[in-house]
Design an enzyme around this catalytic site. Structure first.
Site, short mmCIF file in Angstrom:
data_model
loop_
_atom_site.label_atom_id
_atom_site.label_comp_id
_atom_site.label_asym_id
_atom_site.label_seq_id
_atom_site.Cartn_x
_atom_site.Cartn_y
_atom_site.Cartn_z
N THR A 235 -12.30 6.23 -0.31
CA THR A 235 -11.78 5.02 0.33
C THR A 235 -10.68 4.40 -0.52
OG1 THR A 235 -13.33 3.51 -0.74
CG2 THR A 235 -14.05 4.55 1.32
N SER A 236 -9.86 3.59 0.12
CA SER A 236 -8.80 2.87 -0.58
C SER A 236 -8.56 1.53 0.11
CB SER A 236 -7.51 3.68 -0.59
OG SER A 236 -6.44 2.93 -1.14
N PRO A 237 -8.25 0.48 -0.66
CA PRO A 237 -7.85 -0.78 -0.04
C PRO A 237 -6.36 -0.81 0.31
CG PRO A 237 -7.89 -1.05 -2.40
CD PRO A 237 -8.31 0.38 -2.13
#
Length: 670
Positions: A235-237
């Site tokens: 995941t990544s913001p």
């Protein structure tokens, strides 16, 4: 600092303090049946730090807290202090072990558990979940696509969008806090930042706690908002995507290549962008936005009628040695995991923090166009023996950390396996970062085992929390492992890592039954290494004020001839001293004070995201420093007279540390 593995990223001050939030749940029929969930604003849990925490709590509460029921979970932010992990590999970019950082984490965490224990009272728990959009993205979508199409078709997104929330209610039904689980990397703040922060999880907690108790300083609130990390691996913001930042090149501003995240064939210029991206940004606005999404998700759930959590409280813990662990897959095939090893794509980094040299993601051969690495890697760690090469296939091993034992262990061979049960709610405390699909498979397998073995009914609810207790890097599916992007290259125990965890966690669900009083078999605990740890950092020699000045004197003052307004930044520069002389735990390096008659009342501290504390050593030989304090005035700030206050501690040549205080001039907010 810890997370991006960059020697250049060295702390220079504070954006928001790192904190531990502790949650104690006890069975009302027998309060000795209890669990402790520690949600710490650090990059990951660690064996050595956890050992100290368990030792302290076991001594304070004999027979109550022990190795089994204490979960030490990191929020996985990448803007915090480094040097506290026990193994050598994560120490290297922090110049070794940093005792004061580790000690601060232990001290603060133990204090949080003491406060939670002292406030233990009858109450109830409720549980629910909601969907949060726009707060995460998959940073390795090409690896995710390697998973079977029929499996991917079961899910709408290539990352989990659900937030799960466990609400803590007192005997009257009033909320005392919550523990939420949502997967998004703590990389909203970029690698160019050098101010300690708690990233988007810490921001979400600040927003919620200050919303409930707006008049309380951070850390002094009684309502505790826990934003926990989940299967965070891919995941990544940075939800806008990854782009080439390559001035002068034809690919500047274009999206990075899909399969390998490169720009012109290299990784260095490929960077993810968060929702608040600007060309000169450190990521603070993106951090606020991603934190706000999580705060809003929690607020939605806290405003709903949630399902009651009922049933026994139970914990199970064991150690599992992953080096050549043999077990049988569901299809009857015998397989093994491997001693730890880092692949070539590990050195390539990710779009959240790209690596260097000629390494790229998706590299499943040793044909890196840098023969120097082929020459030197055998001097860094041993060259992998044939059995390791075969075991780790198709990963080419760059750093054979499982065979590197000097000056002490580079990576963990043995990991903590832990589950916490509260009624129908089961938390899998994971010693690493699972990718989205790996987490889904593990949750489903354990839930099926809980139901089939009669431990929990059809309402069984399973979540993942990590990286916790021991940091054992990544866990991908076998399909993703074959692609060898960063996550696959960092799955240190080989292609059957996920299956090994599924096998062990599923096997241990029986011990969550209240009728089972025995402990599961365990491999030996990992060896203690803190006493062997090396530090290459020099201590503070001494501090001296600028000539003709005293510590705390103002060098650059605030504006006094006209008023400030919301959105303006107020700054002052002081004659400073090294903040390592006193970390001011449970205190602050700064306050914003509001005047009322002859009284000054602190209204902001160094834990507010609107304040910045920046320290600069102006002359190492003379020992002089300056400190810059900045406050960006929030909307809704009451009009009036204010000042900035700096709290410091100076070390003399003889070693005596003396506190001092400095004040700016009074300024007006209109």
């Amino acid at each position: 600092m810890m997370g991006y593995a960059s020697l250049a990223q060295t702390d220079t001050g504070l954006h928001m303090r790192q904190r531990s939030r502790a949650f104690v749940i006890a069975d009302q029929s027998d309060s000795n049946n209890r669990i402790v969930f520690i949600n710490a604003d650090i990059a990951m849990g660690d064996t050595g730090v956890r050992r100290s925490i368990v030792g302290n709590l076991s001594a304070l509460y004999p027979g109550v807290y022990d190795n089994t029921n204490i979960a030490f979970v990191g929020t996985h932010q990448h803007s915090g202090v480094g040097g506290y992990l026990e193994d050598l590999l994560p120490q290297i970019t922090a110049l070794g072990y940093v005792p004061e950082a580790a000690d601060a984490i232990v001290k603060g965490t133990v204090l949080a558990v003491q406060r939670a224990t002292d406030s233990l009272a009858p109450g109830s728990l409720t549980l629910g979940n909601t969907t949060i959009l726009n707060a995460n993205a998959n940073r390795s979508p090409s690896a995710y696509l390697a998973n079977p199409a029929e499996e991917r078709a079961r899910y709408q997104y290539d990352q989990d969008k659900d937030m799960t929330l466990l609400r803590f209610n007192d005997a009257s039904g009033n909320a005392r806090g919550f523990l939420s689980f949502f997967a998004v990397h703590g990389t909203s703040i970029y690698e160019n930042n050098t101010l300690v922060s708690s990233d988007n999880k810490g921001m979400a907690a600040f927003l919620y706690e200050s919303d409930v108790e707006p008049d309380s300083m951070p850390g002094n609130n009684t309502f505790v908002a826990g934003f926990t990390q989940s299967n965070v691996g891919d995941t990544s913001p940075n939800t806008l995507g990854a782009f080439c930042e390559s001035p002068g090149q034809p690919w500047d501003g274009q999206s990075c290549s899909f399969n390998q995240s490169t720009c012109g064939g290299t990784t260095e210029d490929c960077h993810g962008r968060g929702p608040g991206f600007t060309a000169d940004s450190y990521g603070f606005e993106s951090n606020r936005i991603i934190g706000t999404y999580q705060y809003q998700g929690a607020k939605t759930l806290m405003g709903q009628s949630l399902a009651a959590v009922t049933g026994p409280v139970k914990a199970v813990h064991t150690y599992m040695n992953m080096s050549f662990r043999e077990f049988t897959l569901a299809n009857g095939t015998n397989v093994t995991t491997c001693p730890p090893g880092m692949g070539y794509s590990f050195a390539a980094g990710t779009t959240d923090g790209p690596g260097a040299f000629d390494f790229i993601q998706g590299e499943n051969s040793t044909n890196v166009n840098n023969p120097l690495w082929e020459l030197v890697k055998g001097f860094v760690t041993p060259l992998p023996p044939p059995e390791q090469v075969a075991c780790q296939y198709p990963k080419p091993v760059l750093l054979d950390t499982g065979y590197a034992h000097l000056p002490y262990e580079w990576s963990p061979n043995t990991v903590d396996i832990q589950m916490l049960r509260v009624g129908q709610f089961v938390m899998l405390i994971m010693p690493g970062e699972l990718t989205t699909m790996a987490g889904r498979r593990l949750r489903e397998a354990v839930r099926a085992a809980l139901i089939s073995k009669g431990i929990v009914g059809d309402d069984a609810y399973v979540v993942i929390a990590g990286p916790a207790n021991t940091y054992a890097h990544y866990v991908t599916t076998r399909e993703e492992y074959g692609v060898q992007r960063y996550e696959g290259a960092s799955t240190i125990f080989g292609q059957f890592t996920l299956e090994s965890y599924i096998d062990k966690y599923s096997e241990l669900v029986t011990y969550l039954s209240p009728t089972v009083t025995s402990s599961p078999p365990s491999d030996p605990a990992p060896p203690e290494q803190t006493s062997k740890a090396i530090s290459l950092r020099t201590g503070v020699v001494f501090d001296a004020p600028t000539i003709f000045k005293s510590f705390g004197d103002v060098l650059g003052d605030v504006k006094t001839d006209s008023a400030y307004h919301a959105g303006d930044s107020v700054s002052a520069q002081f004659v400073g001293a090294n903040p390592r002389n006193n970390l001011r735990l449970e205190q602050t390096f700064l306050t914003v004070d509001k005047q009322s008659g002859s009284t000054w009342t602190p209204v902001k501290s160094d834990s507010h995201p609107s304040t910045l504390y920046q320290w600069v050593r102006t002359d190492t030989i003379l020992g002089t420093s300056t400190v810059n304090i900045t406050w960006t005035i929030e909307e809704g700030t009451p009009a009036g007279s204010y000042r900035l206050t700096y709290y410091g501690d100076a070390k003399s040549i003889g070693g005596k540390i003396t506190p001092f205080v400095g004040h700016s001039s009074t300024f007006t907010v209109s």
